[in-house]
Design an enzyme around this catalytic site. Structure first.
Site, short mmCIF file in Angstrom:
data_model
loop_
_atom_site.label_atom_id
_atom_site.label_comp_id
_atom_site.label_asym_id
_atom_site.label_seq_id
_atom_site.Cartn_x
_atom_site.Cartn_y
_atom_site.Cartn_z
N THR A 58 0.91 -1.29 0.33
CA THR A 58 0.30 0.09 -0.31
C THR A 58 0.98 1.25 -0.02
O THR A 58 1.90 1.35 0.71
CB THR A 58 -0.92 -0.23 1.10
OG1 THR A 58 -1.70 1.21 1.29
CG2 THR A 58 -0.66 0.18 2.40
N GLU A 59 0.51 2.56 -0.62
CA GLU A 59 1.41 3.29 -1.49
C GLU A 59 2.03 4.30 0.26
O GLU A 59 2.79 4.98 -0.66
CB GLU A 59 1.09 4.09 -2.78
CG GLU A 59 -0.03 4.45 -3.04
CD GLU A 59 -0.86 3.82 -3.34
OE1 GLU A 59 -1.22 2.14 -2.96
OE2 GLU A 59 -2.34 4.70 -4.11
N ASN A 60 1.00 4.56 0.84
CA ASN A 60 1.22 5.28 1.77
C ASN A 60 2.57 4.76 2.95
O ASN A 60 2.89 5.58 4.25
CB ASN A 60 -0.44 6.24 2.92
CG ASN A 60 -0.53 3.85 3.71
OD1 ASN A 60 -0.76 3.35 2.30
ND2 ASN A 60 -1.77 4.24 4.35
N SER A 100 8.23 4.10 -0.84
CA SER A 100 7.34 3.13 -1.07
C SER A 100 7.57 3.61 -2.50
O SER A 100 6.94 3.02 -3.59
CB SER A 100 6.46 3.87 -0.40
OG SER A 100 4.98 2.99 -0.85
#
Lengths: 225, 237
Positions: A58-60, A100
């Site tokens: 998840t890119e966060n 990320s």
């Protein structure tokens, strides 16, 4: 030709959203690192099996994301890119935003699955902005995902509510990425994009000829894998 | 120089009109709500704010925007279901927006902290967000030149600081904290806990204290709705 066409029709009816999610999940190679976009792509996680050993990104800032958090599991410091509370799986890791996105841009992510407004024959993607006058533009990580992952799978209905094909010769909506889409999973067919243009891997509830009537670009069956 | 202060008001008291302020957080995770509230109270205006979003609901950054204190937003995702204060200012032409793809935003912030003058990235190539920017074909791929984003001040939230200003974070609340700490000339951190120097395992420090200037303890609120009170008068045990 008739034989070829009927051979790619793999179901008698169009696929439901869940059937489509199941199909995408089945096509993800074991051991892959995968990012599932917000919305319909999130359904794919329901059909990944333990044997596949998929790691979700998840890119966060997390690898090893687990299912959505329920009740006591909800922790406001543990959310996904859609800002939904999630859980962590054994072996998870956390990292900052630049790491990320470096993971994506650097080609370390195997697959991302995204929604779309339009995909062109050359794999251009439009999924972030309608370009409507007065619309407030918001891009988030859409361009980074489209550009960075090794394979970009799009999941969408083939037609808009008005019946227009979302597979197009040239995108009319503002682009998210150029030539980035590798596969398009729709309720009526799976399309592959590549140097040879767009091909059809399989159809659902229609023949290639019937599909061709809905899509304004020349279609041909993909060579058998 | 590293400073430990007693209140969030004191922590933000040096922020001047016209400053560029980075604010950490992604959604509510990692948002330094108490520092933002103090920035609101201190009166600084004409701000350029760097954040992933443009405020949500009726708290934090959304209120700064509502009160007209933000001249320009640099962010990736301003439009949300509850971003009504930004929407209103934007539609009224009262706030400038620099929209940046999220990974480019992160890397531009990282570049500032690392002293990089700019970089070429494939993200955004061929899109309207690359219009007017220098491009090159590198290794057969179109790439866009992006420049660093510096800031006068960063407001971030971490879990713990030690006496040297070393920081550790919690789960996905880490998000922009480490890169904003490095990119700003003055970094202000609110932490739930201040621990004695030596109490953090050096192997696990995420942000080394060299990037940190001001630390204030804001105990974690059991209930986030009480989060707008200062709660910083309590002495560190």
């Amino acid at each position: 030709m008739g034989v070829m066409e009927s051979s790619i029709k793999t179901s008698e009816a169009p696929l439901s959203r869940d059937d489509l999610a199941r199909l995408v999940a089945r096509d993800i190679a074991p051991g892959s690192f995968v990012n599932l976009g917000i919305g319909q792509p999130t359904l794919v996680s329901n059909y990944l099996t333990e044997d596949q050993d998929i790691t979700l990104h998840t890119e966060n800032g997390m690898l090893g994301m687990g299912p959505e958090a329920k009740d006591d599991e909800i922790d406001e410091d543990l959310i996904n890119a859609g800002k939904i509370p999630v859980t962590e799986l054994p072996g998870a890791s956390y990292f900052h935003h630049a790491d990320s996105f470096a993971m994506m841009r650097g080609g370390h992510l195997d697959i991302c699955v995204l929604g779309a407004f339009q995909v062109s024959v050359t794999g251009d993607l439009a999924n972030w902005h309608t370009g409507a006058p007065g619309a407030i533009p918001a891009v988030g990580g859409a361009m980074d995902l489209a550009t960075g992952a090794k394979d970009v799978f799009v999941m969408m209905t083939l037609l808009t509510r008005e019946g227009a094909s979302k597979i197009v010769e040239t995108c009319t909506y503002p682009l998210t990425g150029v030539g980035c889409v590798t596969r398009v999973y729709t309720d009526k067919a799976v399309f592959l994009t590549g140097p040879g243009g767009i091909t059809v891997r399989e159809t659902f509830g229609c023949t290639l000829e019937e599909l061709q009537e809905l899509v304004p670009v020349p279609l041909k069956a993909a060579a058998a894998a | 120089m590293l400073n430990f202060v007693e209140s969030v008001q004191e922590a933000v008291s040096g922020i001047k009109d016209g400053s560029t302020v980075m604010i950490g957080g992604f959604g509510n995770a990692g948002q330094p709500f108490e520092l933002i509230d103090a920035l609101m109270d201190c009166g600084a205006t004409d701000l350029t704010v760097v954040n992933n979003n443009a405020g949500q609901g009726d708290q934090g950054l959304a209120l700064l925007i509502k009160e007209g204190r933000v001249r320009k937003m640099i962010c990736s995702f301003p439009r949300q279901s509850d971003s009504w204060h930004f929407d209103a200012r934007y539609k009224a032409g009262q706030i400038e927006l620099e929209l940046v793809p999220q990974g480019n935003l992160a890397e531009r912030i990282r570049a500032a902290g690392a002293g990089i003058g700019g970089f070429f990235t494939p993200t955004g190539y061929g899109t309207m967000l690359a219009e007017g920017k220098e491009t090159r074909i590198i290794d057969g791929r179109g790439q866009v030149f992006e420049t660093p984003i510096h800031a006068d001040v960063a407001l971030i939230k971490a879990l713990k600081a030690d006496g040297k200003g070393n920081l550790v974070y919690r789960k996905t609340a880490r998000n922009f904290g480490p890169i904003m700490a490095a990119a700003a000339r003055h970094t202000i951190v609110q932490v739930a806990e201040i621990v004695p120097t030596g109490a953090l395992d050096p192997e696990n420090v995420v942000t080394p204290g060299i990037y940190v200037n001001t630390v204030v303890r804001v105990p974690a609120a059991a209930d986030t709705t009480a989060g707008s009170t200062t709660g910083t008068e309590e002495k560190v045990a």
